[in-house]
Design a protein around this motif. Structure first.
Motif: not given
Ligand code: FDA
Length: 389
Positions: A14-16, A30-32, A48-50, A361-363, A374-376
Motif C-alpha cells: 500500500a505505502a510503496g 521492486l518487490d519479491h 479492503c477496509n481502506f 508505511g508499516e515498517v 493502517n491503510f490510511q
Molecule cells: P505491505 O505489507 O502492504 O507491503 C510490503 C511489501 O513489501 C509487500 O508487497 C512485500 O512483498 C514487500 N517486501 C517485503 N519484504 C521484501 C523484501 N525483502 N524484498 C522485496 N520486497 C519485499 N489494514 C487496514 O487499514 N484495513 C484492513 O482492512 C486491513 N486488513 C488486513 C488484513 C490482513 C490479513 C492483514 C495481514 C493486514 C491487514 N491490514 C489492514 C494491515 C495492512 O495490510 C498493512 O498495515 C498495510 O498493508 C501496510 O502497508 P505497507 O505498504 O507498509 O506494507
C-alpha cells in the motif's frame, strides 16, 4: 555520478505503490512477491477496509504519538476518498467510520497501478534483493540475479513481520539498522489471544460464541464484539486490546457495557425471580455465555443474596482473564513498533541520518487501530514521501 533511477521504492504494498504514484518519472518499485498489493487484495475479507472516516493521530500507537500528525493532516481520508471517486470505485461505511469497497479490494490495487503508470513509475516483481549499499549521493541495490541498480533516492516500504507466509519479514528493520537507525521493540498486534491449561479447557466450551463487550488492556478500552475461539479470544475488541497488552498482564471484559451490572441483575431478580441466574442472564447475553458465567449459582434469582448478586455482577462486568500469549505474527494484522521516528522527518519520512533514504508505511513505528487506520497511514506516509521526492 549518474544513476539508473531517480528513486527506487522497495516494496509494492500500500505505502510503496502510493509513494511511487506521486514520486513520478524515474521511479522503480521492486518487490519479491509475484503480485503487487497482496495485503490490500486479501484485506477486509476481499473488500479492503481502506480508511476510516474518523482517522486521526489518536488512533495510532508510536513511541512518539506526534510523529504521524503531519502526514495524516496533509493526506487525509478525504483525499483517498477523492482518489477512489476519480477511478469510479464505490464504497460503503460498515460501522464506526470503517470504509470498504462495494466491489473488490483488487480495484484499489488496480487504481494504484494506474496512477503509477500515469506518473511514469515502473514496477518489477519477483525481485529478490540481496544487498543495499550507500554510494556518494545515492544507493546501489544488488539483486539476487547479480544485477546492480543505482538510485538517488531509496524508499523502504517493505512493511512489517505479520503473515510471514505472504513474504513478510524484518527486511526493512534490518536495512534501517544497517543505515544507523534504531528500531523500537516489535511485537504482533491486532492479534487474537491464546490461553492454556484449565482456563483454555473451560473457555473452549464457549467456542463460537460472540458478544458485545468493553475490553480493557493496559491503558486502553475498546467496545466492540468479542469472539470465543478454540484457542482463546478473538473479535474486534480483542484485536484492538492486543496492541496494548503485555505478557503477564490481565485483560478485563465488561460483558454488560454501558449498563450498571448490579442494578441490571437486581432488576432481573425482581422481574424474573423464578428463573435461574443463567436463564435470567440469557436475556442479555448469549445463552452459552450466560450459563458459563452464572453456572456456579444453582438457585433461582430470588434466592440470590445481595452478596452473591454482587459477585455475579463483578464476574459479568469485570471478568479478569490472563492470556498465555497471542497467535503471533502468523495471524497478526500488523507489527507494533518499527523504525524509530526520532531520526525521521515527520513531513516527508526522510532519514535525518542518511539523506535520500525514506521509510514509509508499516515498517515505521506507527501502528494504527483496527478499522482502516493502517491503510490510511500507508497512504499518508507514502504520499508524504512521494510528494517530496
Ligand atoms: P505491505 O505489507 O502492504 O507491503 C510490503 C511489501 O513489501 C509487500 O508487497 C512485500 O512483498 C514487500 N517486501 C517485503 N519484504 C521484501 C523484501 N525483502 N524484498 C522485496 N520486497 C519485499 N489494514 C487496514 O487499514 N484495513 C484492513 O482492512 C486491513 N486488513 C488486513 C488484513 C490482513 C490479513 C492483514 C495481514 C493486514 C491487514 N491490514 C489492514 C494491515 C495492512 O495490510 C498493512 O498495515 C498495510 O498493508 C501496510 O502497508 P505497507 O505498504 O507498509 O506494507
Amino acid at each position: 555520478m549518474s544513476f539508473d533511477h531517480r528513486c527506487i521504492v522497495l516494496g509494492a504494498g500500500a505505502a510503496g505503490l502510493m509513494c511511487a504514484a506521486h514520486a513520478g518519472p524515474g521511479t522503480l518499485v521492486l518487490d519479491h512477491a509475484r503480485a503487487p498489493g497482496e495485503k490490500i487484495r486479501i484485506s477486509g475479507g476481499g473488500r479492503c477496509n481502506f480508511t476510516n472516516l474518523h482517522a486521526g493521530p489518536e488512533n495510532y500507537l508510536s513511541e512518539n504519538p506526534h510523529f504521524a500528525k503531519s502526514a495524516l493532516a496533509r493526506y487525509t481520508q478525504l483525499d483517498f476518498i477523492d482518489l477512489l471517486a476519480r477511478h469510479d470505485v464505490t464504497w460503503h461505511e460498515k460501522t464506526l467510520g470503517q470504509l470498504f469497497c462495494d466491489g473488490s479490494a483488487q480495484e484499489i490495487v488496480t487504481l494504484l497501478l494506474l496512477e503509477m503508470e500515469r506518473a511514469g513509475a515502473g514496477l518489477r516483481l519477483k525481485a529478490h534483493i540481496s544487498e543495499v549499499d550507500r554510494l556518494p549521493g545515492g544507493f546501489a541495490v544488488l539483486l539476487a540475479t547479480g544485477e546492480r541498480l543505482t538510485t538517488q533516492r531509496l524508499v523502504v516500504a517493505t512493511g512489517g513481520k505479520s503473515i510471514p507466509r505472504m513474504g513478510a519479514s524484518d527486511f526493512g528493520h534490518r536495512l534501517a539498522r544497517q543505515f544507523g537507525h534504531q528500531v523500537t521493540e516489535t511485537r504482533p498486534a491486532l492479534v487474537p489471544f491464546t490461553f492454556t491449561g484449565p482456563v483454555l479447557e473451560s473457555l473452549r466450551s464457549l467456542a463460537g460464541v460472540s458478544a458485545q463487550a468493553r475490553v480493557t488492556a493496559g491503558s486502553a478500552t475498546f467496545e466492540e464484539a468479542v469472539l470465543f475461539t478454540h484457542r482463546g479470544l478473538s473479535g474486534p475488541a480483542i484485536l484492538q486490546a492486543s496492541s496494548y497488552w503485555r505478557e503477564g498482564t490481565e485483560i478485563v471484559l465488561d460483558l454488560l457495557p454501558r449498563r450498571d451490572a448490579e442494578a441490571t441483575l437486581r432488576s432481573l431478580r425482581a422481574k424474573t425471580p423464578r428463573k435461574s441466574p443463567a436463564r435470567a442472564l440469557a436475556a442479555l447475553l448469549p445463552a452459552r455465555l450466560a450459563a458459563y458465567l452464572a453456572g456456579g449459582f444453582a438457585c433461582n434469582m430470588a434466592d440470590l443474596s445481595d452478596r452473591q448478586l454482587g459477585a455475579l455482577a463483578r464476574t459479568v462486568a469485570a471478568w479478569h482473564l490472563s492470556p498465555a500469549g497471542t497467535e503471533g505474527y502468523r495471524t497478526a494484522e500488523v507489527t507494533l513498533g518499527g523504525v524509530a521516528t526520532d531520526a525521521l522527518d515527520a513531513r516527508n519520512m526522510e532519514s535525518r541520518i542518511v539523506p535520500g533514504l525514506y521509510f514509509i508505511g508499516e515498517v515505521v513505528d506507527v501502528t494504527g487501530w483496527l478499522g482502516g487506520f493502517n491503510f490510511q497511514w500507508a497512504w499518508s506516509s507514502g504520499w508524504a514521501a512521494g510528494a517530496a521526492i
